[in-house]
Scaffold this motif. Structure first.
Motif, short mmCIF file in Angstrom:
data_model
loop_
_atom_site.label_atom_id
_atom_site.label_comp_id
_atom_site.label_asym_id
_atom_site.label_seq_id
_atom_site.Cartn_x
_atom_site.Cartn_y
_atom_site.Cartn_z
N LYS A 109 0.82 -1.20 0.00
CA LYS A 109 0.00 0.00 0.00
C LYS A 109 0.86 1.26 0.00
O LYS A 109 0.53 2.26 -0.65
N GLU A 110 1.97 1.21 0.71
CA GLU A 110 2.87 2.37 0.74
C GLU A 110 3.47 2.62 -0.64
O GLU A 110 3.58 3.77 -1.08
N PHE A 111 3.87 1.55 -1.32
CA PHE A 111 4.42 1.70 -2.67
C PHE A 111 3.38 2.28 -3.61
O PHE A 111 3.67 3.22 -4.38
N MET A 112 2.16 1.73 -3.59
CA MET A 112 1.13 2.21 -4.50
C MET A 112 0.73 3.64 -4.18
O MET A 112 0.49 4.44 -5.10
N ALA A 113 0.66 3.97 -2.89
CA ALA A 113 0.27 5.33 -2.51
C ALA A 113 1.29 6.36 -2.99
O ALA A 113 0.92 7.48 -3.36
N ASN A 114 2.58 5.99 -3.01
CA ASN A 114 3.61 6.92 -3.45
C ASN A 114 3.52 7.23 -4.93
O ASN A 114 4.07 8.24 -5.39
N HIS A 115 2.85 6.37 -5.69
CA HIS A 115 2.76 6.56 -7.15
C HIS A 115 1.31 6.70 -7.60
O HIS A 115 1.01 6.48 -8.78
N THR A 116 0.43 7.09 -6.68
CA THR A 116 -0.98 7.28 -7.00
C THR A 116 -1.33 8.75 -6.85
O THR A 116 -0.99 9.37 -5.83
N ARG A 117 -1.98 9.29 -7.83
CA ARG A 117 -2.41 10.68 -7.75
C ARG A 117 -3.59 10.83 -6.80
O ARG A 117 -4.48 9.99 -6.77
N GLU A 118 -3.57 11.91 -6.06
CA GLU A 118 -4.63 12.14 -5.08
C GLU A 118 -5.99 12.25 -5.76
O GLU A 118 -7.01 11.81 -5.22
N GLU A 128 -7.57 9.44 7.19
CA GLU A 128 -6.60 10.17 8.00
C GLU A 128 -5.19 9.62 7.85
O GLU A 128 -4.22 10.33 8.08
N SER A 129 -5.08 8.36 7.48
CA SER A 129 -3.78 7.72 7.28
C SER A 129 -3.89 6.69 6.17
O SER A 129 -5.00 6.37 5.70
N LEU A 130 -2.76 6.16 5.77
CA LEU A 130 -2.75 5.16 4.70
C LEU A 130 -3.46 3.88 5.12
O LEU A 130 -4.02 3.17 4.28
N GLU A 131 -3.45 3.58 6.40
CA GLU A 131 -4.12 2.37 6.89
C GLU A 131 -5.62 2.43 6.67
O GLU A 131 -6.27 1.40 6.59
N ASP A 132 -6.17 3.64 6.59
CA ASP A 132 -7.62 3.80 6.41
C ASP A 132 -8.04 3.68 4.95
O ASP A 132 -9.25 3.68 4.66
N VAL A 133 -7.08 3.60 4.03
CA VAL A 133 -7.41 3.49 2.61
C VAL A 133 -7.61 2.02 2.25
O VAL A 133 -6.68 1.22 2.39
N PRO A 134 -8.78 1.63 1.79
CA PRO A 134 -9.00 0.22 1.43
C PRO A 134 -8.33 -0.14 0.11
O PRO A 134 -8.16 0.72 -0.77
N LEU A 135 -7.95 -1.40 0.00
CA LEU A 135 -7.32 -1.86 -1.24
C LEU A 135 -8.27 -1.76 -2.43
O LEU A 135 -7.83 -1.56 -3.56
N THR A 136 -9.56 -1.91 -2.18
CA THR A 136 -10.53 -1.84 -3.26
C THR A 136 -10.55 -0.48 -3.95
O THR A 136 -10.95 -0.38 -5.11
N ALA A 137 -10.13 0.56 -3.25
CA ALA A 137 -10.04 1.89 -3.84
C ALA A 137 -8.62 2.22 -4.28
O ALA A 137 -8.41 2.89 -5.31
N LEU A 138 -7.62 1.75 -3.54
CA LEU A 138 -6.23 2.10 -3.84
C LEU A 138 -5.73 1.42 -5.11
O LEU A 138 -5.02 2.03 -5.91
N VAL A 139 -6.08 0.14 -5.30
CA VAL A 139 -5.56 -0.61 -6.46
C VAL A 139 -6.03 -0.01 -7.78
O VAL A 139 -5.20 0.25 -8.66
#
Length: 234
Positions: free
Chosen positions: A125-134, A150-161
């Motif tokens: 998730k940290e890798f993907m978040a670093n290369h994902t546009r807000e 509020e943090s990366l832990e609160d972002v679900p994979l279903t939205a981040l991927v």
């Protein structure tokens, strides 16, 4: 016949009951876990493509081949093979972190399955978040009706991927556009020269192809492309 033999082989494995409606809850749970593991293994290629640097790399390499207009050279197998090895090289620190924090402790019996999964997902998730546009992430978070995390832990994979995937597509197409520019200039020059000489029936691509290959070799194009890809993930 094959289905019968497969079920028969399952019955010969200790703790595996192919009957999901068995009266023994333990055997049913084990069977369901086996089915889930097989499902994850079947989706492993998709996970590798959607959650790593593979998307950007394979698209950029495909743009290089299209710009050169060499048809199937290099072949798809070569492009995919290079993209896979570059993906493993770029993702090596992330995979090492997953192995150290989650996989090894889980195999040693120090972590439960859910804890190991959470620890394994965190570096990805940290890798993907670093290369994902807000903007891309906000699109899927808003569509799902989720609040601003509020943090990366609160972002679900279903939205981040999916957000990471479309961000990688945009970045790859931007790099592909820059790759096309010098090849386009060569095509325009060759076409102008052929028109000035009155050679209307001669396809410009037949003349421009050797010049594009020569230019690409002289500037060490593959080195520059791979170098740009590696730097784009820093």
């Amino acid at each position: 016949m094959m289905e019968h033999s497969f079920i028969l082989s399952l019955t010969q494995i200790p703790g595996i009951d192919p009957n999901l409606f068995s009266d023994d809850p333990a055997s049913v749970a084990t069977t369901i876990q086996l089915l889930l593991v097989l499902t994850v293994l079947s989706l492993a290629p998709s996970i590798l493509i959607m959650m790593t640097s593979f998307i950007r790399i394979v698209i950029v390499l495909s743009f290089v081949r299209m710009g050169l207009a060499t048809q199937t050279m290099p072949p798809n197998q070569v492009i995919i093979g290079i993209a896979l090895f570059l993906t493993f090289f770029i993702m090596a620190p992330v995979f090492a972190q997953v192995n150290e924090q989650a996989l090894t402790p889980f195999l040693d019996g120090e972590l439960e399955q859910e804890e190991a999964f959470d620890l394994a997902v965190a570096p990805m998730k940290e890798f993907m978040a670093n290369h994902t546009r807000e903007k891309d992430l906000a699109l899927f978070m808003g569509y799902a009706g989720l609040e601003r995390p509020e943090s990366l832990e609160d972002v679900p994979l279903t939205a981040l991927v999916p957000a990471f995937a479309i961000s990688e597509l945009k970045t790859a197409f931007q790099i592909g556009f820059l790759i096309f520019i010098p090849f386009l200039v060569i095509d325009m020059i060759v076409s102008s020269v052929l028109m000035a000489m009155g050679m209307m029936m001669l396809p410009p691509i037949m003349i421009s192809l050797p010049f594009k290959i020569l230019l690409f070799v002289l500037v060490d194009g593959w080195y520059l492309v791979v170098q740009s890809l590696l730097l784009s993930f820093n």
